[in-house]
Design a protein around this motif. Sequence first.
Motif, PDB file in Angstrom:
ATOM      1  N   TYR A 179       0.823  -1.208   0.000  1.00  0.00           N
ATOM      2  CA  TYR A 179       0.000   0.000   0.000  1.00  0.00           C
ATOM      3  C   TYR A 179       0.859   1.262   0.000  1.00  0.00           C
ATOM      4  CZ  TYR A 179       0.995  -0.016   5.048  1.00  0.00           C
ATOM      5  OH  TYR A 179       1.624  -0.020   6.279  1.00  0.00           O
ATOM      6  N   TYR A 219     -19.843  -3.071  10.428  1.00  0.00           N
ATOM      7  CA  TYR A 219     -19.357  -3.770   9.236  1.00  0.00           C
ATOM      8  C   TYR A 219     -20.539  -4.220   8.401  1.00  0.00           C
ATOM      9  CZ  TYR A 219     -17.249  -7.519   6.407  1.00  0.00           C
ATOM     10  OH  TYR A 219     -16.844  -8.335   5.386  1.00  0.00           O
ATOM     11  N   ASP A 229     -11.568   5.047  12.110  1.00  0.00           N
ATOM     12  CA  ASP A 229     -10.968   4.347  10.969  1.00  0.00           C
ATOM     13  C   ASP A 229     -12.107   3.883  10.063  1.00  0.00           C
ATOM     14  OD1 ASP A 229      -7.971   3.541  12.007  1.00  0.00           O
ATOM     15  OD2 ASP A 229      -9.445   3.491  13.632  1.00  0.00           O
ATOM     16  N   HIS A 279     -12.708   1.634   6.373  1.00  0.00           N
ATOM     17  CA  HIS A 279     -12.170   0.814   5.291  1.00  0.00           C
ATOM     18  C   HIS A 279     -13.259   0.581   4.252  1.00  0.00           C
ATOM     19  CE1 HIS A 279      -8.259  -0.589   6.984  1.00  0.00           C
ATOM     20  NE2 HIS A 279      -8.854  -0.290   8.116  1.00  0.00           N
ATOM     21  N   TYR A 280     -12.934   0.886   3.009  1.00  0.00           N
ATOM     22  CA  TYR A 280     -13.838   0.568   1.904  1.00  0.00           C
ATOM     23  C   TYR A 280     -13.147  -0.465   1.026  1.00  0.00           C
ATOM     24  CZ  TYR A 280     -16.250   0.856  -2.556  1.00  0.00           C
ATOM     25  OH  TYR A 280     -16.909   0.529  -3.718  1.00  0.00           O
ATOM     26  N   ILE A 281     -13.789  -1.624   0.862  1.00  0.00           N
ATOM     27  CA  ILE A 281     -13.234  -2.730   0.074  1.00  0.00           C
ATOM     28  C   ILE A 281     -14.143  -2.954  -1.116  1.00  0.00           C
ATOM     29  CG2 ILE A 281     -12.441  -5.131   0.139  1.00  0.00           C
ATOM     30  CD1 ILE A 281     -12.395  -4.884   3.212  1.00  0.00           C
ATOM     31  N   SER A 334      -8.394   3.132   2.850  1.00  0.00           N
ATOM     32  CA  SER A 334      -8.519   3.293   4.293  1.00  0.00           C
ATOM     33  C   SER A 334      -8.305   4.753   4.673  1.00  0.00           C
ATOM     34  CB  SER A 334      -7.502   2.412   5.018  1.00  0.00           C
ATOM     35  OG  SER A 334      -7.424   2.735   6.395  1.00  0.00           O
ATOM     36  N   SER A 379      -8.218   7.246   8.237  1.00  0.00           N
ATOM     37  CA  SER A 379      -8.221   7.276   9.698  1.00  0.00           C
ATOM     38  C   SER A 379      -7.811   8.661  10.174  1.00  0.00           C
ATOM     39  CB  SER A 379      -7.280   6.211  10.273  1.00  0.00           C
ATOM     40  OG  SER A 379      -5.950   6.420   9.836  1.00  0.00           O
ATOM     41  N   SER A 392      -5.420  -5.485   8.731  1.00  0.00           N
ATOM     42  CA  SER A 392      -5.865  -4.676   9.868  1.00  0.00           C
ATOM     43  C   SER A 392      -6.260  -5.597  11.019  1.00  0.00           C
ATOM     44  CB  SER A 392      -7.063  -3.806   9.474  1.00  0.00           C
ATOM     45  OG  SER A 392      -6.718  -2.927   8.424  1.00  0.00           O
ATOM     46  N   SER A 412      -8.071  -2.178  -0.558  1.00  0.00           N
ATOM     47  CA  SER A 412      -9.049  -1.251  -0.011  1.00  0.00           C
ATOM     48  C   SER A 412      -8.511   0.169   0.047  1.00  0.00           C
ATOM     49  CB  SER A 412      -9.460  -1.705   1.400  1.00  0.00           C
ATOM     50  OG  SER A 412      -8.329  -1.883   2.229  1.00  0.00           O
ATOM     51  N   VAL A 440     -12.179  -6.935   9.415  1.00  0.00           N
ATOM     52  CA  VAL A 440     -11.841  -6.311   8.138  1.00  0.00           C
ATOM     53  C   VAL A 440     -11.392  -7.333   7.101  1.00  0.00           C
ATOM     54  CG1 VAL A 440     -10.361  -4.634   6.980  1.00  0.00           C
ATOM     55  CG2 VAL A 440     -11.252  -4.139   9.275  1.00  0.00           C
ATOM     56  N   ASN A 441     -10.481  -8.234   7.477  1.00  0.00           N
ATOM     57  CA  ASN A 441      -9.844  -9.124   6.500  1.00  0.00           C
ATOM     58  C   ASN A 441     -10.515 -10.487   6.440  1.00  0.00           C
ATOM     59  OD1 ASN A 441      -7.425  -7.323   7.726  1.00  0.00           O
ATOM     60  ND2 ASN A 441      -7.022  -7.794   5.576  1.00  0.00           N
TER      61      ASN A 441
END
Length: 435
Positions: free
Chosen positions: A96, A236, A158, A160-162, A147, A149, A113, A145, A127-128
């Motif tokens: 990343y 989530y 924080d 996260h967009y996946i 991220s 924060s 994460s 993703s 997250v994962n």
Amino acid sequence: MKHIQKIALIPLFWILASQAQAKNEWALHIDTSLSFLYFPEENGANTNTSLTKLELDPSFLFKTDAWRLFIKPTFIANPDNKSSEEQFYSDPTEAYVKYRGDSLEIRLGYMISTWGVTDGYNPLDIVNSKQYYDPLHSRKLGAASLSLSQVTDWFDWDLHYIPQNRGATLPGENSRWLPREVYVPLDPDNNLVLLLPDELLYHYKDRQNLDKALDNNLALRIQKHFAKIDLGFYGYSGVAAFPLVQPIVTGNIVAVSPKTVIQVDPDVTLESKNYRTQQAGFSFVSSQMDFLFKYATSYLQSVGDDQLLPGWTHESVLGLEKTFSFNDGFLIAILQYAFLNSEKQNDSNIALSEVFRNTWMIGGKMTWKEIWNFSLTGLYDNNHGSNYGELTFGRRFADRWVLSFTTTTIAGKDLAPLGVYNKNDSYSASLSASF
């Protein structure tokens, strides 16, 4: 996959060019490990009783005042594995680009994460997706993703967009971690037991994705830190941690009460389905009298109308942790209790969450003279009387090499979620080094 890789790499050239005049640093490392694993008991005619594994984890870091490029892929060779899917494994893991401003941090690419506060069993680590070649030692998969924060005066957050999640990777077709004797499948009426033959041939069908479970996954964490208390709030929406797994079998009915029991033919097809969940969670950590008190709770709701979906699930973990210091070393001791309630009281012995429906866990990690390391993990399932234990000790040599030995024991009835693995006691040795 191609468009995800482009998302991660396109900014790289612009970043390096724009920061050409800035003060920068770089570093290159590699972690290596060679391990040998022995199972004293056979568990299926087509499975391994020993495994030899070589793992390489190189890492590259380039950073300036505001920018960072970090790459750490995973490569594993396990050539003697009878499950062809597990012989060679690679994953981007972490790759990343990160920008860090005064308070805002932006990351783009593959990331790992770790959320939540509990050890061993962590219902808030959302997250994962994970690789379950060994379900009791799962490995996180890098999530491609975006991220964001930020640390503010009032709280930290924080996001996260996946855009395209990956879903779990299940054990290979010849894995000894798939049920080999008795299997209670996920069944709406909870009334089916499969007796498996000595020579079992598993086959996976292509996985289905219900309700676009992999698309547009989103995770949010908000934290508030006080002097001796930390609070966390989690949300989530995305693919479930573990897919629905249903066997397609032929065989002979040998009993109909109290459950239907089928003597299965050797060929079994496993049909798996990714499904979407919505999850909300809360964590609490307090430091009092030299102890850390921990609490984590999570409420999940499956999305969709498939009859095998679990509905709602409520998971919680209470934990107590204390660090003991002594001459030339220290010990971290952990005691935890996990409890789970769900809309469907599932008996499936392949569902990992069922292990923690009513379970005590103890753990300890000790370091002595920065040379010797010891760790102990114990688990007891109150509902079924099953137990799990793992003991590891290691020795460091020349600041670079570590030789370690591990013994693992699993005991329980065949119909219990943990007991299905009771032939997987093991002994292992590993030699690792960092360069």
